[in-house]
Design an enzyme around this catalytic site. Sequence first.
Site, PDB file in Angstrom:
ATOM      1  N   PRO A 124       0.821  -1.213   0.000  1.00 32.07           N
ATOM      2  CA  PRO A 124       0.000   0.000   0.000  1.00 32.07           C
ATOM      3  C   PRO A 124       0.856   1.264   0.000  1.00 32.07           C
ATOM      4  CG  PRO A 124      -0.191  -1.166   2.115  1.00 32.07           C
ATOM      5  CD  PRO A 124       0.612  -2.035   1.207  1.00 32.07           C
ATOM      6  N   ASP A 149     -10.960   0.073 -24.094  1.00 29.20           N
ATOM      7  CA  ASP A 149     -11.255  -0.008 -22.661  1.00 29.20           C
ATOM      8  C   ASP A 149     -11.015   1.329 -21.971  1.00 29.20           C
ATOM      9  OD1 ASP A 149     -11.993  -2.637 -22.529  1.00 29.20           O
ATOM     10  OD2 ASP A 149      -9.951  -3.362 -22.181  1.00 29.20           O
ATOM     11  N   ARG A 153      -3.975  -9.434 -20.147  1.00 26.65           N
ATOM     12  CA  ARG A 153      -4.952  -9.138 -21.199  1.00 26.65           C
ATOM     13  C   ARG A 153      -4.411  -8.145 -22.232  1.00 26.65           C
ATOM     14  NH1 ARG A 153      -8.283  -5.063 -20.585  1.00 26.65           N
ATOM     15  NH2 ARG A 153     -10.187  -6.072 -21.282  1.00 26.65           N
ATOM     16  N   GLU A 172       2.853  -7.498   8.827  1.00 24.12           N
ATOM     17  CA  GLU A 172       3.078  -6.047   8.744  1.00 24.12           C
ATOM     18  C   GLU A 172       3.878  -5.647   7.503  1.00 24.12           C
ATOM     19  OE1 GLU A 172       1.835  -3.313  10.239  1.00 24.12           O
ATOM     20  OE2 GLU A 172       0.499  -4.873  10.988  1.00 24.12           O
TER      21      GLU A 172
HETATM   22  N1  SAM Z   1       2.138  -2.287   7.341  1.00 21.14           N
HETATM   23  C1  SAM Z   1       1.893  -2.103   5.950  1.00 21.14           C
HETATM   24  C2  SAM Z   1       1.597  -0.633   5.655  1.00 21.14           C
HETATM   25  O1  SAM Z   1       0.940   0.001   6.482  1.00 21.14           O
HETATM   26  O2  SAM Z   1       1.999  -0.139   4.567  1.00 21.14           O
HETATM   27  C3  SAM Z   1       0.708  -2.943   5.486  1.00 21.14           C
HETATM   28  C4  SAM Z   1       1.005  -4.398   5.445  1.00 21.14           C
HETATM   29  S1  SAM Z   1      -0.345  -5.315   4.802  1.00 21.14           S
HETATM   30  C5  SAM Z   1      -1.265  -5.673   6.239  1.00 21.14           C
HETATM   31  C6  SAM Z   1       0.380  -6.844   4.375  1.00 21.14           C
HETATM   32  C7  SAM Z   1       0.760  -6.990   2.924  1.00 21.14           C
HETATM   33  O3  SAM Z   1      -0.408  -6.884   2.112  1.00 21.14           O
HETATM   34  C8  SAM Z   1       1.708  -5.967   2.350  1.00 21.14           C
HETATM   35  O4  SAM Z   1       3.046  -6.309   2.626  1.00 21.14           O
HETATM   36  C9  SAM Z   1       1.395  -6.006   0.886  1.00 21.14           C
HETATM   37  O5  SAM Z   1       2.117  -7.023   0.218  1.00 21.14           O
HETATM   38  C10 SAM Z   1      -0.086  -6.351   0.855  1.00 21.14           C
HETATM   39  N2  SAM Z   1      -0.988  -5.206   0.597  1.00 21.14           N
HETATM   40  C11 SAM Z   1      -1.895  -4.713   1.462  1.00 21.14           C
HETATM   41  N3  SAM Z   1      -2.558  -3.677   0.921  1.00 21.14           N
HETATM   42  C12 SAM Z   1      -2.069  -3.513  -0.327  1.00 21.14           C
HETATM   43  C13 SAM Z   1      -2.342  -2.586  -1.385  1.00 21.14           C
HETATM   44  N4  SAM Z   1      -3.247  -1.619  -1.252  1.00 21.14           N
HETATM   45  N5  SAM Z   1      -1.646  -2.703  -2.535  1.00 21.14           N
HETATM   46  C14 SAM Z   1      -0.708  -3.663  -2.671  1.00 21.14           C
HETATM   47  N6  SAM Z   1      -0.405  -4.560  -1.702  1.00 21.14           N
HETATM   48  C15 SAM Z   1      -1.064  -4.489  -0.542  1.00 21.14           C
END
Ligand code: SAM
Length: 244
Positions: free
Chosen positions: A89, A169, A154, A116
Amino acid sequence: MRFHILTLFPEMVLQGLNTSILARAMKNGQISVEAVNIRDYTQNKHNRVDDYTYGGGAGMLMQAQPVYDAWKSIAQRLEKPARVVYMTPAGSVFTQKTAQEFAKEEDLILLCGHYEGIDERVLDEIVTDQVSIGDFVLTGGELPAMMVVDAVSRLIPGVLHNEDSPETDSFMNGLLEYPQYSRPPVWHGREVPQILLSGDHAKVDQWRLAQSLERTRIRRPELYEAYRKEHPPVSPKKRRKREQ
Ligand code: SAM
């Protein structure tokens, strides 16, 4: 194109991707997807891949060693160094442009975090791109990685049949797609716009562009602004001149 997914849940990504158009693309050899289980590479005698974070705070962090060794098991098999995309994220938001860029690669390694997230040191060492699928937090990177595989696949020639071409698209021209209709011409008292039944292709194109513009202006003003910067509206006088 070959996708290599580093994950703690290989069955989730393999099962999730093995349906419909992507299953056909795998069968036809246009794409391949392998999922490498990061846990298989841990040196921990209890098979653990996570530990507490230094400095305190809630939650566990995936450790550098198993992630690095799992990545190495892929990297050393490839002829050329491949991009490594960490799903997070905290990354730049994945867009159709990113999908188009990734579709040029022969191999793409997607790294899924859990808990995390992942120890920053291994990210610094192996990751080339950090990509988020939106401003919300999921439990793991598996769904985001599956979305990337789907969106990129795709765009690979031959994956979609000609009639499903991605060219029209949403986002391909910077706008949202216009509304579409199929048979019957009247359903629940709602009629298909007459222009679409007229057979006048130029008029249909004009109508579709106008619908796309209006929809984008209302639903995604920031996209509309960007489009208008590149395509300023043509004044009625200029338009008449062009049409003469
Ligand atoms: N502690 C991290 C932060 O606040 O940025 C969030 C960790 S999340 C609970 C666990 C994993 O989910 C991340 O390491 C990532 O690989 C994935 N993930 C969660 N949300 C995501 C998003 N919006 N985009 C991409 N990957 C995501």
